[in-house]
Design an enzyme around this catalytic site. Structure first.
Site, PDB file in Angstrom:
ATOM      1  N   ARG A 105       0.852  -1.187   0.000  1.00  0.00           N
ATOM      2  CA  ARG A 105       0.000   0.000   0.000  1.00  0.00           C
ATOM      3  C   ARG A 105       0.889   1.238   0.000  1.00  0.00           C
ATOM      4  O   ARG A 105       1.885   1.311   0.725  1.00  0.00           O
ATOM      5  CB  ARG A 105      -0.990  -0.016   1.144  1.00  0.00           C
ATOM      6  CG  ARG A 105      -0.431   0.027   2.487  1.00  0.00           C
ATOM      7  CD  ARG A 105      -1.497   0.114   3.542  1.00  0.00           C
ATOM      8  NE  ARG A 105      -0.852   0.544   4.774  1.00  0.00           N
ATOM      9  CZ  ARG A 105      -1.468   0.886   5.845  1.00  0.00           C
ATOM     10  NH1 ARG A 105      -2.790   0.843   5.891  1.00  0.00           N
ATOM     11  NH2 ARG A 105      -0.817   1.283   6.919  1.00  0.00           N
ATOM     12  N   THR A 109      -1.043   7.599   0.102  1.00  0.00           N
ATOM     13  CA  THR A 109      -2.472   7.507  -0.235  1.00  0.00           C
ATOM     14  C   THR A 109      -3.154   6.331   0.463  1.00  0.00           C
ATOM     15  O   THR A 109      -4.375   6.273   0.538  1.00  0.00           O
ATOM     16  CB  THR A 109      -2.664   7.317  -1.748  1.00  0.00           C
ATOM     17  OG1 THR A 109      -2.087   6.037  -2.110  1.00  0.00           O
ATOM     18  CG2 THR A 109      -1.985   8.419  -2.537  1.00  0.00           C
TER      19      THR A 109
HETATM   20  C1  PRP Z   1       0.840  -4.571   4.944  1.00  0.00           C
HETATM   21  C2  PRP Z   1       0.110  -5.853   5.258  1.00  0.00           C
HETATM   22  C3  PRP Z   1      -1.043  -5.817   4.295  1.00  0.00           C
HETATM   23  C4  PRP Z   1      -1.350  -4.337   4.203  1.00  0.00           C
HETATM   24  C5  PRP Z   1      -2.576  -4.050   5.010  1.00  0.00           C
HETATM   25  O1  PRP Z   1       1.600  -4.704   3.799  1.00  0.00           O
HETATM   26  O2  PRP Z   1       0.919  -6.984   5.143  1.00  0.00           O
HETATM   27  O3  PRP Z   1      -0.755  -6.361   3.034  1.00  0.00           O
HETATM   28  O4  PRP Z   1      -0.223  -3.653   4.770  1.00  0.00           O
HETATM   29  O5  PRP Z   1      -2.949  -2.729   4.866  1.00  0.00           O
HETATM   30  P1  PRP Z   1      -4.294  -2.308   4.142  1.00  0.00           P
HETATM   31  O6  PRP Z   1      -5.366  -3.206   4.663  1.00  0.00           O
HETATM   32  O7  PRP Z   1      -4.478  -0.872   4.575  1.00  0.00           O
HETATM   33  O8  PRP Z   1      -4.105  -2.410   2.671  1.00  0.00           O
HETATM   34  P2  PRP Z   1       2.564  -3.534   3.278  1.00  0.00           P
HETATM   35  O9  PRP Z   1       1.840  -2.609   2.361  1.00  0.00           O
HETATM   36  O10 PRP Z   1       3.234  -2.886   4.462  1.00  0.00           O
HETATM   37  O11 PRP Z   1       3.607  -4.300   2.402  1.00  0.00           O
HETATM   38  P3  PRP Z   1       4.751  -5.339   2.856  1.00  0.00           P
HETATM   39  O12 PRP Z   1       4.043  -6.567   3.348  1.00  0.00           O
HETATM   40  O13 PRP Z   1       5.506  -5.583   1.605  1.00  0.00           O
HETATM   41  O14 PRP Z   1       5.575  -4.694   3.920  1.00  0.00           O
HETATM   42  N1  URA Z   2       0.155  -2.851   7.667  1.00  0.00           N
HETATM   43  C1  URA Z   2       0.890  -3.260   8.732  1.00  0.00           C
HETATM   44  O1  URA Z   2       1.884  -3.983   8.573  1.00  0.00           O
HETATM   45  N2  URA Z   2       0.506  -2.858   9.946  1.00  0.00           N
HETATM   46  C2  URA Z   2      -0.568  -2.090  10.168  1.00  0.00           C
HETATM   47  O2  URA Z   2      -0.875  -1.759  11.324  1.00  0.00           O
HETATM   48  C3  URA Z   2      -1.316  -1.667   9.048  1.00  0.00           C
HETATM   49  C4  URA Z   2      -0.932  -2.067   7.812  1.00  0.00           C
END
Ligand code: PRP
Ligand code: URA
Length: 209
Positions: A105, A109
């Site tokens: 994400r 945004t």
């Molecule tokens: C984290 C987590 C989810 C997402 C959740 O991933 O593992 O995929 O955030 O957030 P959301 O419900 O608001 O979309 P992140 O974007 O940090 O990526 P990563 O696992 O590569 O660190």
């Molecule tokens: N992604 C994470 O890893 N932690 C949070 O709390 C929210 C999104």
């Protein structure tokens, strides 16, 4: 928010491990171990309603008929943090195939950005578990579910550890047919989209980045 699609797995052993996981002093080695252990424990509840089919088996004493899972299983971790649950689930479902969906994400945004997809060609004929420890805004989960639906998947469950009410509502709004399984429903998101009290950035804690 409808809770009809949310299955909260609040087993005492899972809750104990989840509390250890939340502790900010847990390093990546401990975090990795706990995440996999909790994922393993959740499998029992998540798969409880899966259909079985009869299979003949010869015991040392006689021939009988046992039961086995009726359908193949595909595990789809959302990269990166979903990878931290994969080994734990595979421990109980060692025949499962593995698909990968890369979604992160955008920090500003909070919108999901899909960057990778590799799925088994016959995934539509299998039971699919989509796994990611965090359901925050629900953007990443919803995007991943959309990808799986585009690939023809109809039988899927979303399995996470910690869910925010906002994420549950968003995923439910966009995909009311997909049941959610989690080990905790936390209070709310903060201004930066982090789950409170949550466990921080799951990917960073898991990989030590
Ligand atoms: C984290 C987590 C989810 C997402 C959740 O991933 O593992 O995929 O955030 O957030 P959301 O419900 O608001 O979309 P992140 O974007 O940090 O990526 P990563 O696992 O590569 O660190
Ligand atoms: N992604 C994470 O890893 N932690 C949070 O709390 C929210 C999104």
């Amino acid at each position: 928010m409808s809770t009809a699609v949310v299955n909260l797995i609040d087993h005492p052993v899972i809750q104990t491990k989840l509390t250890e996981l939340r502790d900010f002093t847990a390093d990546h080695r401990k975090f990795r171990a706990l995440l996999n252990e909790i994922a393993s424990l959740m499998v029992y509840e998540v798969t409880r309603d899966w259909p079985t089919k009869p299979r003949p088996v010869q015991t040392p004493l006689e021939r009988t008929t046992g039961r086995v899972l009726a359908r193949q299983v595909t595990l789809v971790p959302i990269l990166r943090a979903g990878l931290g649950m994969a080994d734990g689930v595979l421990r109980l479902l060692p025949d499962a195939r593995l698909g990968h969906l890369g979604v992160y994400r955008d920090e500003k945004t909070l919108e999901p950005v899909s960057y990778y997809q590799k799925l088994p060609p016959d995934i539509a004929d299998t039971e699919v578990l989509l796994i990611d420890p965090m359901l925050a805004t629900g953007g990443s989960g919803s995007a991943a579910v959309s990808r799986l639906k585009q690939a023809g998947v109809t039988a899927m469950k979303f399995v996470c550890l910690v869910a925010a009410p906002e994420g549950i509502a968003a995923l439910h709004r966009q995909h009311p047919d997909v049941p959610i399984y989690c080990a905790a429903i936390d209070r709310q998101l903060n201004k930066k989209g982090y789950i409170m009290p949550g466990l921080g950035d799951a990917g960073d804690r898991l990989f030590g980045t």
